[in-house]
Design an enzyme around this catalytic site. Structure first.
Site, PDB file in Angstrom:
ATOM      1  N   GLU A 158      -5.229   4.102   4.003  1.00 49.15           N
ATOM      2  CA  GLU A 158      -4.638   2.887   3.441  1.00 49.15           C
ATOM      3  C   GLU A 158      -4.877   2.827   1.935  1.00 49.15           C
ATOM      4  O   GLU A 158      -4.030   2.361   1.177  1.00 49.15           O
ATOM      5  CB  GLU A 158      -5.183   1.637   4.121  1.00 49.15           C
ATOM      6  CG  GLU A 158      -4.426   0.378   3.702  1.00 49.15           C
ATOM      7  CD  GLU A 158      -4.804  -0.838   4.544  1.00 49.15           C
ATOM      8  OE1 GLU A 158      -3.920  -1.400   5.194  1.00 49.15           O
ATOM      9  OE2 GLU A 158      -5.990  -1.200   4.551  1.00 49.15           O
ATOM     10  N   HIS A 170       0.852  -1.193   0.000  1.00 51.65           N
ATOM     11  CA  HIS A 170       0.000   0.000   0.000  1.00 51.65           C
ATOM     12  C   HIS A 170       0.887   1.241   0.000  1.00 51.65           C
ATOM     13  O   HIS A 170       1.990   1.219   0.550  1.00 51.65           O
ATOM     14  CB  HIS A 170      -0.870   0.069   1.254  1.00 51.65           C
ATOM     15  CG  HIS A 170      -1.919  -0.985   1.320  1.00 51.65           C
ATOM     16  ND1 HIS A 170      -3.095  -0.917   0.612  1.00 51.65           N
ATOM     17  CD2 HIS A 170      -1.966  -2.152   2.015  1.00 51.65           C
ATOM     18  CE1 HIS A 170      -3.829  -1.981   0.876  1.00 51.65           C
ATOM     19  NE2 HIS A 170      -3.168  -2.762   1.712  1.00 51.65           N
TER      20      HIS A 170
END
Ligand code: NI
Length: 134
Positions: free
Chosen positions: A123, A40
């Site tokens: 995220e 991520h």
């Protein structure tokens, strides 16, 4: 008054509980349980609130806050595998919830206790997590 410094780091992780069967891990964590990990681009908002210092006109010198974030978060997590490289997640599933709490704890320890601290962790562009100590 609240001020915010934004920091970004890239990290890999896998959501997995060793005490669960593969079937249950897959059921609960789905693709996030990929054994070969996935990454991520995390964005961390660090919000500090307090009184304005009448001498400087600052709540906190953002150069100082940037250094704290670099030392405590970026150096520790950027371009790392959270599961394998980071002792913080040795026994902690690196969900965004727990990453937020770990970041908050690390920053809280370096900030004067007169400040209130809140972190918001992006995220993905759609998934956002906020922690303020509880
Ligand atoms: Ni993930």
């Amino acid at each position: 008054m609240k001020v915010c410094r934004i920091a970004k780091f890239n990290a890999a992780h896998r959501l997995y509980r060793p005490d669960w069967s593969d079937e249950k891990n897959n059921l609960i964590f789905g693709k996030c349980n990929n054994p070969n990990f996935h990454g991520h681009n995390y964005k961390l908002e660090v919000w500090v609130s307090g009184k304005i210092d009448p001498e400087t006109g600052y709540v906190i010198d953002l150069k100082v806050l940037k250094e704290i974030i670099n030392n405590e978060i970026i150096e520790r997590f950027d371009h790392r595998n959270l599961n394998l490289d980071c002792p913080e997640f040795q026994d902690l599933n690196p969900t965004a919830e727990y990453i937020s709490i770990v970041c908050w704890d690390l920053l809280r320890a370096k900030l004067d206790s007169t400040y209130d601290l809140s972190v918001r962790l992006w995220e993905t562009e759609n998934n956002l997590f906020e922690y303020s100590g509880s």
